[in-house]
Design a protein around this motif. Sequence first.
Motif, PDB file in Angstrom:
ATOM      1  N   THR A  77       0.848  -1.186   0.000  1.00 39.27           N
ATOM      2  CA  THR A  77       0.000   0.000   0.000  1.00 39.27           C
ATOM      3  C   THR A  77       0.889   1.243   0.000  1.00 39.27           C
ATOM      4  O   THR A  77       2.088   1.168   0.310  1.00 39.27           O
ATOM      5  CB  THR A  77      -0.892   0.033   1.245  1.00 39.27           C
ATOM      6  OG1 THR A  77      -0.052   0.164   2.423  1.00 39.27           O
ATOM      7  CG2 THR A  77      -1.711  -1.244   1.363  1.00 39.27           C
ATOM      8  N   GLU A  78       0.310   2.388  -0.323  1.00 39.79           N
ATOM      9  CA  GLU A  78       1.086   3.625  -0.295  1.00 39.79           C
ATOM     10  C   GLU A  78       1.625   3.892   1.105  1.00 39.79           C
ATOM     11  O   GLU A  78       2.755   4.372   1.256  1.00 39.79           O
ATOM     12  CB  GLU A  78       0.229   4.796  -0.760  1.00 39.79           C
ATOM     13  CG  GLU A  78       1.021   6.101  -0.802  1.00 39.79           C
ATOM     14  CD  GLU A  78       0.210   7.288  -1.289  1.00 39.79           C
ATOM     15  OE1 GLU A  78       0.346   8.373  -0.684  1.00 39.79           O
ATOM     16  OE2 GLU A  78      -0.535   7.132  -2.277  1.00 39.79           O
ATOM     17  N   TYR A 123       4.741   1.952   1.530  1.00 35.96           N
ATOM     18  CA  TYR A 123       5.840   2.573   0.805  1.00 35.96           C
ATOM     19  C   TYR A 123       6.374   3.783   1.563  1.00 35.96           C
ATOM     20  O   TYR A 123       7.586   4.032   1.609  1.00 35.96           O
ATOM     21  CB  TYR A 123       5.381   2.992  -0.585  1.00 35.96           C
ATOM     22  CG  TYR A 123       5.250   1.854  -1.578  1.00 35.96           C
ATOM     23  CD1 TYR A 123       6.263   0.920  -1.736  1.00 35.96           C
ATOM     24  CD2 TYR A 123       4.107   1.717  -2.365  1.00 35.96           C
ATOM     25  CE1 TYR A 123       6.151  -0.121  -2.644  1.00 35.96           C
ATOM     26  CE2 TYR A 123       3.977   0.685  -3.277  1.00 35.96           C
ATOM     27  CZ  TYR A 123       5.002  -0.233  -3.408  1.00 35.96           C
ATOM     28  OH  TYR A 123       4.889  -1.257  -4.305  1.00 35.96           O
ATOM     29  N   ARG A 124       5.474   4.547   2.144  1.00 37.77           N
ATOM     30  CA  ARG A 124       5.905   5.699   2.949  1.00 37.77           C
ATOM     31  C   ARG A 124       6.778   5.240   4.116  1.00 37.77           C
ATOM     32  O   ARG A 124       7.796   5.856   4.436  1.00 37.77           O
ATOM     33  CB  ARG A 124       4.680   6.472   3.469  1.00 37.77           C
ATOM     34  CG  ARG A 124       3.964   7.279   2.402  1.00 37.77           C
ATOM     35  CD  ARG A 124       2.683   7.924   2.933  1.00 37.77           C
ATOM     36  NE  ARG A 124       2.029   8.711   1.902  1.00 37.77           N
ATOM     37  CZ  ARG A 124       2.233  10.028   1.707  1.00 37.77           C
ATOM     38  NH1 ARG A 124       3.040  10.696   2.527  1.00 37.77           N
ATOM     39  NH2 ARG A 124       1.620  10.672   0.737  1.00 37.77           N
ATOM     40  N   ARG A 171       8.669   4.719  -7.066  1.00 41.64           N
ATOM     41  CA  ARG A 171       7.671   4.872  -8.125  1.00 41.64           C
ATOM     42  C   ARG A 171       6.417   4.099  -7.719  1.00 41.64           C
ATOM     43  O   ARG A 171       6.428   2.863  -7.647  1.00 41.64           O
ATOM     44  CB  ARG A 171       8.236   4.375  -9.457  1.00 41.64           C
ATOM     45  CG  ARG A 171       7.222   4.441 -10.576  1.00 41.64           C
ATOM     46  CD  ARG A 171       7.821   4.476 -11.961  1.00 41.64           C
ATOM     47  NE  ARG A 171       8.795   3.426 -12.222  1.00 41.64           N
ATOM     48  CZ  ARG A 171       9.437   3.295 -13.385  1.00 41.64           C
ATOM     49  NH1 ARG A 171       9.220   4.157 -14.365  1.00 41.64           N
ATOM     50  NH2 ARG A 171      10.306   2.320 -13.575  1.00 41.64           N
ATOM     51  N   LEU A 172       5.334   4.813  -7.465  1.00 44.61           N
ATOM     52  CA  LEU A 172       4.086   4.189  -7.038  1.00 44.61           C
ATOM     53  C   LEU A 172       3.390   3.494  -8.200  1.00 44.61           C
ATOM     54  O   LEU A 172       2.848   2.397  -8.047  1.00 44.61           O
ATOM     55  CB  LEU A 172       3.152   5.231  -6.425  1.00 44.61           C
ATOM     56  CG  LEU A 172       3.640   5.897  -5.124  1.00 44.61           C
ATOM     57  CD1 LEU A 172       2.673   6.991  -4.702  1.00 44.61           C
ATOM     58  CD2 LEU A 172       3.799   4.865  -4.014  1.00 44.61           C
ATOM     59  N   ASP A 173       3.379   4.145  -9.350  1.00 45.46           N
ATOM     60  CA  ASP A 173       2.784   3.588 -10.561  1.00 45.46           C
ATOM     61  C   ASP A 173       3.343   4.364 -11.746  1.00 45.46           C
ATOM     62  O   ASP A 173       4.315   5.120 -11.594  1.00 45.46           O
ATOM     63  CB  ASP A 173       1.244   3.646 -10.518  1.00 45.46           C
ATOM     64  CG  ASP A 173       0.719   5.034 -10.169  1.00 45.46           C
ATOM     65  OD1 ASP A 173       1.230   6.029 -10.727  1.00 45.46           O
ATOM     66  OD2 ASP A 173      -0.200   5.134  -9.339  1.00 45.46           O
ATOM     67  N   ARG A 183       2.814   8.309 -10.860  1.00 46.21           N
ATOM     68  CA  ARG A 183       3.085   8.958  -9.573  1.00 46.21           C
ATOM     69  C   ARG A 183       4.368   8.444  -8.930  1.00 46.21           C
ATOM     70  O   ARG A 183       4.695   7.252  -9.026  1.00 46.21           O
ATOM     71  CB  ARG A 183       1.924   8.735  -8.609  1.00 46.21           C
ATOM     72  CG  ARG A 183       0.579   9.304  -9.045  1.00 46.21           C
ATOM     73  CD  ARG A 183      -0.483   8.998  -8.018  1.00 46.21           C
ATOM     74  NE  ARG A 183      -0.551   7.561  -7.759  1.00 46.21           N
ATOM     75  CZ  ARG A 183      -0.829   7.018  -6.581  1.00 46.21           C
ATOM     76  NH1 ARG A 183      -1.053   7.788  -5.533  1.00 46.21           N
ATOM     77  NH2 ARG A 183      -0.869   5.708  -6.429  1.00 46.21           N
ATOM     78  N   LEU A 224       6.518   8.794  -5.178  1.00 49.37           N
ATOM     79  CA  LEU A 224       6.565   9.203  -3.771  1.00 49.37           C
ATOM     80  C   LEU A 224       8.005   9.578  -3.450  1.00 49.37           C
ATOM     81  O   LEU A 224       8.927   8.804  -3.710  1.00 49.37           O
ATOM     82  CB  LEU A 224       6.104   8.046  -2.893  1.00 49.37           C
ATOM     83  CG  LEU A 224       6.066   8.266  -1.374  1.00 49.37           C
ATOM     84  CD1 LEU A 224       4.996   9.290  -1.009  1.00 49.37           C
ATOM     85  CD2 LEU A 224       5.815   6.936  -0.663  1.00 49.37           C
ATOM     86  N   VAL A 270       3.970  13.385  -2.964  1.00 50.78           N
ATOM     87  CA  VAL A 270       3.642  12.642  -4.186  1.00 50.78           C
ATOM     88  C   VAL A 270       3.721  13.609  -5.360  1.00 50.78           C
ATOM     89  O   VAL A 270       3.114  14.688  -5.332  1.00 50.78           O
ATOM     90  CB  VAL A 270       2.242  12.006  -4.113  1.00 50.78           C
ATOM     91  CG1 VAL A 270       1.918  11.292  -5.425  1.00 50.78           C
ATOM     92  CG2 VAL A 270       2.157  11.026  -2.949  1.00 50.78           C
ATOM     93  N   ARG A 301      12.233   0.781  -9.502  1.00 49.92           N
ATOM     94  CA  ARG A 301      11.081   1.255  -8.736  1.00 49.92           C
ATOM     95  C   ARG A 301      11.474   2.172  -7.584  1.00 49.92           C
ATOM     96  O   ARG A 301      10.599   2.741  -6.922  1.00 49.92           O
ATOM     97  CB  ARG A 301      10.301   0.060  -8.161  1.00 49.92           C
ATOM     98  CG  ARG A 301       9.911  -1.000  -9.160  1.00 49.92           C
ATOM     99  CD  ARG A 301       8.979  -0.513 -10.245  1.00 49.92           C
ATOM    100  NE  ARG A 301       7.698  -0.025  -9.732  1.00 49.92           N
ATOM    101  CZ  ARG A 301       6.714   0.425 -10.501  1.00 49.92           C
ATOM    102  NH1 ARG A 301       6.865   0.449 -11.807  1.00 49.92           N
ATOM    103  NH2 ARG A 301       5.586   0.851  -9.967  1.00 49.92           N
ATOM    104  N   SER A 302      12.786   2.287  -7.310  1.00 45.11           N
ATOM    105  CA  SER A 302      13.216   3.149  -6.202  1.00 45.11           C
ATOM    106  C   SER A 302      14.619   3.688  -6.455  1.00 45.11           C
ATOM    107  O   SER A 302      15.454   3.002  -7.069  1.00 45.11           O
ATOM    108  CB  SER A 302      13.188   2.379  -4.878  1.00 45.11           C
ATOM    109  OG  SER A 302      13.542   3.221  -3.796  1.00 45.11           O
TER     110      SER A 302
END
Length: 260
Positions: free
Chosen positions: A4-5, A8-9, A35-37, A40, A42, A60, A92-93
């Motif tokens: 979930t976001e 990730y936070r 990268r959330l999607d 977007r 974060l 975001v 992704r990060s």
Amino acid sequence: MAKTEQEYRQDIVEIGKLVFQKGWIAANDGNISIRLDDERVLCTPTSICKGMMKPEDLIVCDIQGRKIEGQRERTSEIDMHLTIYRMRPDVRSVVHAHPPVATGFATAGRPLDLALLPEVVIGLGSVPLAGYGLPGTPALTEDMLQYIPKFDAILMANHGAVSYGEDAHQAYFRMEVVEHFARITLVAELLGGPKVLPREEVRKLVESRGRYGVKTHAGIGPANPVVAEDCEPSRERLSITRDELVSIVEEALRARGVLA
């Protein structure tokens, strides 16, 4: 299962604390993103210690770097993160920090590209050095463009280092390897110079990547990492006694009229 976001936070907060505790950043240095999607990202905000963040401090942004959620302002180096995401769909990060020894190599104009340690050859291959670019401007990534597709970590001249991976922890661990490798390389140089692995041993290590679950081919190329056969031959060492050294110095001083 996708996180979930909020999870990730929490990942970014945790990585920020690790980076701060290890002394890889000072004050408000560094930045981290996930990268959330496809639309977007974060990221950490500017003007905050990355070791003292709370999940609600994070920002975001859209894929163009415009803030769409958050109370604080986004990191001034968000464009570097977005450039990496655009060039590396597998990433992704991203983690950017200033680990002291690795940054020392970066400020000395030295890449970490020698084939010295099996774990580094397998995991990263090598770490190139990108030329200096003004932080917070497009110039920051200009020289990085040639390296982003081919490497999973990059030294940034007179600045620091950036690493990236399929999640925040992999990006962090790659930064940890970079700093660990820099420290070992420095010690080897202080002890008379590193002994570089030969080409055949490097080939075997690269072929073993699959056995260790390393999916990437990054960091490996015709000249990466630098193998023993490609190193310049070291200069022949000359040994003299103390008395011989004193005699040479005295002779030089007499030639200049300093000694009678």
